[in-house]
Enzyme design. Sequence first.
Site, mmCIF file in Angstrom:
data_model
loop_
_atom_site.group_PDB
_atom_site.id
_atom_site.type_symbol
_atom_site.label_atom_id
_atom_site.label_comp_id
_atom_site.label_asym_id
_atom_site.label_seq_id
_atom_site.Cartn_x
_atom_site.Cartn_y
_atom_site.Cartn_z
ATOM 1 N N ASP A 49 68.506 57.902 34.337
ATOM 2 C CA ASP A 49 68.832 56.326 35.026
ATOM 3 C C ASP A 49 68.733 55.871 36.216
ATOM 4 O OD1 ASP A 49 67.506 53.422 34.757
ATOM 5 O OD2 ASP A 49 67.553 54.099 32.251
ATOM 6 N N HIS A 91 68.482 48.816 34.169
ATOM 7 C CA HIS A 91 68.485 49.218 33.020
ATOM 8 C C HIS A 91 69.876 50.344 32.315
ATOM 9 C CE1 HIS A 91 65.571 52.338 30.803
ATOM 10 N NE2 HIS A 91 64.862 50.910 30.687
ATOM 11 N N SER A 110 64.200 52.226 25.148
ATOM 12 C CA SER A 110 64.704 52.200 26.532
ATOM 13 C C SER A 110 66.216 52.297 25.628
ATOM 14 C CB SER A 110 64.897 51.185 27.482
ATOM 15 O OG SER A 110 63.705 51.248 28.349
#
Length: 549
Positions: free
Chosen positions: A78, A119, A295
């Site tokens: 990520d 994230h 996600s």
Amino acid sequence: EFYCTVKNVLDQEGFGRQKRGYRSIDEIYIKMTDPLFSKQWYLINTGQADGTPGLDLNVAEAWGLGYTGRGITIAIMDDGIDYLHPDLASNYNAEASFDFSSNDPYPYPRYTNDWFNSHGTRCAGEVSAAANNNICGVGVAYNSKVAGIRMLDQPFMTDIIEASSISHMPQVIDIYSASWGPTDDGKTVDGPRELTLQAMADGVNKGRGGKGSIYVWASGDGGSYDDCNCDGYASSMWTISINSAINDGRTALYDESCSSTLASTFSNGRKRNPEAGVATTDLYGNCTLRHSGTSAAAPEAAGVFALALEANPNLTWRDMQHLSVLTSKRNQLHDEVHQWRRNGVGLEFNHLFGYGVLDAGSMVKMAKEWKTVPERFHCVAGSLQDVHKIQSGGKLILTISTDSCHGKDNFVRYLEHVQAVVTVNGSRRGDLNINMTSPMGTKSILLSCRPRDDDAKVGFDKWPFMTTHTWGEDPRGTWVLEVGFQGDEPQRGALKEWTLMLHGTQSAPYIDQIVRNYQSKLAMSKKEELEEELDEAVERSLKSLLSKN
Ligand SMILES: *[C@@H]1O[C@H](CO)[C@@H](O)[C@H](O)[C@H]1NC(C)=O
Ligand SMILES: *[C@@H]1O[C@H](CO)[C@@H](O)[C@H](O)[C@H]1NC(C)=O
Ligand SMILES: *[C@@H]1O[C@H](CO)[C@@H](O)[C@H](O)[C@H]1NC(C)=O
Ligand SMILES: *[C@@H]1O[C@H](CO)[C@@H](O)[C@H](O)[C@H]1NC(C)=O
Ligand SMILES: [Ca+2]
Ligand SMILES: [Ca+2]
């Protein structure tokens, strides 16, 4: 300025890869001191944030059996991980981490004032946040190790960065979690390039001492406008593609549907209730209640798989898929568009949720007793290569009759994945839709309309549409492909190729499990007798035999 550059790098063409989900709960039987634990409805759903009690990953049962991810490493591929975060630091595996965006061993997220690079840190907390430390919440596999692979934070994605990331330390990293892919704009058709495909193939064949790296993939956030079978990462046989349900069992509005999705976990609700999101760690030592998107769903699955691997480290990448098919639950999931259906061997699936929501308790129990599935074979069932016209108002119907390579070394009797490699063009690609029906009568929707896709040139070129919906079926007989246009404007096009690829086993999977089941049920002991009964048993649904629920 001139740089001395190695040829491989010069050959790298830049292309777009987007991370997903960037849009800008009471303890009952488990005692945790973490302040957000009671908000983590996806772990234990008691009806927090107007959710449906019992709709959760059933981790409590797995934890109760002693599985917490110990000894398992999960990599989050990520935008980096805040590895200094007090809820992540103790479970951070620095040796297995790397920063491919800036080529150093420290995958710390790049600072931006809008917290754009939060994230990875949020995903990491869902898997491996420490338990009982009074900080944030608890990871699904709270004693697992998490590695950071920073690879999303450079101007362009390259094949080398993707390939390096998914092949980073495959003997140390057990599970790779990816919450990114081609742009979810509803008009992209794209997938892994040459090096990444090779790296994935190597990963499943050689990773984890030959048992295979486990690749977990978010199915995508393109909503009803996109189709995850147009995303070559999510639709790969080598990845386990995960969709999401919200806390009352409905689909999330950003969920894409497709026949390649294997199972689902949970993500944020449609409601404005801020506590209906996914609670996890956030940048700079913070916590959040608002992680979202598919996600957020993929790392939960990675966590559940870590629990299963702790229960049985011998599981191969295919065992993990079989276990997901057999133990995922319909629970109280409901999809307003697509019905739940049963395939030819009785396995219940849904076009959006796959085989249902992962159930960590059932999975670790079955994992513990699991015998590795038999060898995998590949059969090209048939290939049509003539040009067939398609027009609005009518549909093209093609058939392939196959004995599934019966009598040859590569005979496939029990299906795992099926691929339909299709070359087709149209005056508007987004209006095309393709269905395929198996000899046992299971219809897979290989491609749904994508209203934003107005490509009139490229179409699909040898695109491998994949379905998991015929899992366990006998592929022998006639397969039917239906291709048509939907939409307001008249369209025309041509199909130039349909190649049907069957993947699966020759001998029955689960034979040992079924034998055991019969032994206890019928007090029988001879495997030979049982093998004769097996075909019948398979038809009667492997799932019920395997004590689902
Ligand atoms: C959390 O983030 C805020 C900025 O929004 C910051 O001021 C605060 O110090 C952070 N908390 C911790 C524990 O670092
Ligand atoms: C894993 O495989 C080894 C070697 O085949 C075997 O001894 C062991 O019992 C297996 N473990 C489990 C949990 O099945
Ligand atoms: C599709 O392919 C056929 C056959 O090659 C060609 O004749 C036709 O012009 C193409 N149609 C479109 C819309 O590109
Ligand atoms: C494919 O199946 C869907 C859903 O059942 C249906 O709406 C669509 O018309 C079918 N398309 C073709 C080409 O058969
Ligand atoms: Ca904690
Ligand atoms: Ca997509």
